[in-house]
Design a protein around this motif. Structure first.
Motif, mmCIF file in Angstrom:
data_model
loop_
_atom_site.group_PDB
_atom_site.id
_atom_site.type_symbol
_atom_site.label_atom_id
_atom_site.label_comp_id
_atom_site.label_asym_id
_atom_site.label_seq_id
_atom_site.Cartn_x
_atom_site.Cartn_y
_atom_site.Cartn_z
ATOM 1 N N VAL A 39 0.835 -1.206 0.000
ATOM 2 C CA VAL A 39 0.000 0.000 0.000
ATOM 3 C C VAL A 39 0.868 1.255 0.000
ATOM 4 O O VAL A 39 0.662 2.185 -0.799
ATOM 5 N N LEU A 40 1.853 1.286 0.893
ATOM 6 C CA LEU A 40 2.726 2.461 0.982
ATOM 7 C C LEU A 40 3.517 2.658 -0.309
ATOM 8 O O LEU A 40 3.620 3.776 -0.830
ATOM 9 N N THR A 41 4.061 1.559 -0.823
ATOM 10 C CA THR A 41 4.872 1.640 -2.040
ATOM 11 C C THR A 41 4.016 2.008 -3.248
ATOM 12 O O THR A 41 4.388 2.867 -4.055
ATOM 13 N N GLY A 42 2.860 1.358 -3.395
ATOM 14 C CA GLY A 42 1.979 1.639 -4.516
ATOM 15 C C GLY A 42 1.511 3.077 -4.521
ATOM 16 O O GLY A 42 1.499 3.743 -5.569
ATOM 17 N N ALA A 43 1.116 3.585 -3.357
ATOM 18 C CA ALA A 43 0.652 4.965 -3.265
ATOM 19 C C ALA A 43 1.764 5.938 -3.633
ATOM 20 O O ALA A 43 1.540 6.937 -4.341
ATOM 21 N N ARG A 44 2.976 5.650 -3.163
ATOM 22 C CA ARG A 44 4.107 6.534 -3.476
ATOM 23 C C ARG A 44 4.428 6.524 -4.974
ATOM 24 O O ARG A 44 4.689 7.578 -5.577
ATOM 25 N N LEU A 45 4.422 5.348 -5.608
ATOM 26 C CA LEU A 45 4.710 5.260 -7.036
ATOM 27 C C LEU A 45 3.657 6.021 -7.858
ATOM 28 O O LEU A 45 3.988 6.709 -8.834
ATOM 29 N N ILE A 46 2.399 5.885 -7.478
ATOM 30 C CA ILE A 46 1.331 6.596 -8.189
ATOM 31 C C ILE A 46 1.506 8.108 -8.033
ATOM 32 O O ILE A 46 1.354 8.879 -8.990
ATOM 33 N N TRP A 47 1.833 8.534 -6.813
ATOM 34 C CA TRP A 47 2.052 9.963 -6.559
ATOM 35 C C TRP A 47 3.193 10.497 -7.419
ATOM 36 O O TRP A 47 3.067 11.549 -8.047
ATOM 37 N N VAL A 48 4.306 9.782 -7.458
ATOM 38 C CA VAL A 48 5.463 10.222 -8.251
ATOM 39 C C VAL A 48 5.105 10.255 -9.736
ATOM 40 O O VAL A 48 5.468 11.196 -10.451
ATOM 41 N N ALA A 49 4.387 9.232 -10.209
ATOM 42 C CA ALA A 49 4.043 9.164 -11.626
ATOM 43 C C ALA A 49 3.128 10.315 -12.038
ATOM 44 O O ALA A 49 3.326 10.940 -13.094
ATOM 45 N N LEU A 50 2.140 10.633 -11.210
ATOM 46 C CA LEU A 50 1.183 11.685 -11.562
ATOM 47 C C LEU A 50 1.741 13.082 -11.329
ATOM 48 O O LEU A 50 1.318 14.043 -11.985
#
Length: 253
Positions: free
Chosen positions: A241-252
């Protein structure tokens, strides 16, 4: 491909990532092993993370194969492997037309979707009952698994959905995952090489993290029968959850 440094950021993310991934591949079906690549993608370019992780996963598979030798369900493994090949071919095309941020977004979405799927199962909202063996079902799951495995080393979740429907024992399930993704990972080597995923930097990264991947695999084999799955997966879901949320934030962003 962007150059990265083997600095403290790399090791701070890479060491725990590979220990967790090794434990998952060595003892818990490998369904959440892609957390290793997701965490690493936080500190190096996604393509570099793919190149670093693949040799390490292959190393762990070889190191742990003996413990599960011939304990797999071959018809299921065969169907998954056959379906993975066209999935990988499709993924090669996708990889050539998207940028790094799209790959980060895809990896992040896979992380969160898998956690939602698992919680839906645990709460009874989604039920996967036993189903008769179907070669088409296996190949379909293999196609999705081959695609997600190529893009983010996340082939485990689609394969898990199929294998859960087969009512396999814990050990048979684990052995089937090991032999399936041993084959799938070999299928990815040549396309990765042609796409430039493997570089001198990724090789150095793989060598630096290899001891920790092997340590994780060794722990996983021994933990297979003694560590509660709920404890291991609970911690892994938090990381996803933490990793996925961070990757999405960085991508967007």
């Amino acid at each position: 491909m962007t150059v990265f440094e083997l600095d403290w950021h790399f090791f701070a993310a890479g060491i725990p990532a590979m220990v967790f991934a090794g434990i998952s591949r060595g003892g818990f079906g490998g369904g959440v092993a892609f957390v290793g690549g997701a965490i690493l993608a936080l500190v190096v370019p996604p393509g570099a993370a793919l190149g670093i992780i693949l040799p390490l996963y292959m190393l762990v598979d070889v190191a742990t194969m003996k413990a599960y030798w011939r304990k797999w369900d071959w018809p299921s493994a065969k169907g998954l492997i056959q379906g993975a090949l066209p999935g990988i071919i499709f993924a090669v095309w996708v990889y050539t037309v998207v940028d790094a941020d799209f790959v980060r977004l895809l990896i992040g979405c896979v992380c969160l979707a898998f956690v939602v799927f698992q919680f839906s199962r645990s709460l009874g909202w989604l039920k996967i009952g036993d189903a008769p063996f179907s070669q088409n079902f296996a190949r379909g799951a293999g196609f999705v698994g081959g695609f997600t495995s190529f893009i983010s080393h996340a082939g485990g979740p689609p394969a898990t959905v199929y294998l859960l429907s087969q009512g396999l024992s814990k050990t048979t399930y684990q052995a089937t995952m090991v032999v399936t993704f041993w084959a799938v990972n070999w299928m990815k080597v040549l396309p990765y090489a042609f796409l430039g995923v493997f570089t001198w930097d990724t090789l150095m990264g793989s060598l630096a993290l290899a001891p920790f991947a092997l340590l994780g695999g060794w722990i996983g084999v021994r933990a297979h029968d003694v560590v509660p799955e709920r404890l291991f997966f609970g911690l892994t879901y938090v990381l996803l959850v933490l990793t996925g949320a961070r990757l999405i934030w960085v991508a967007l962003a």
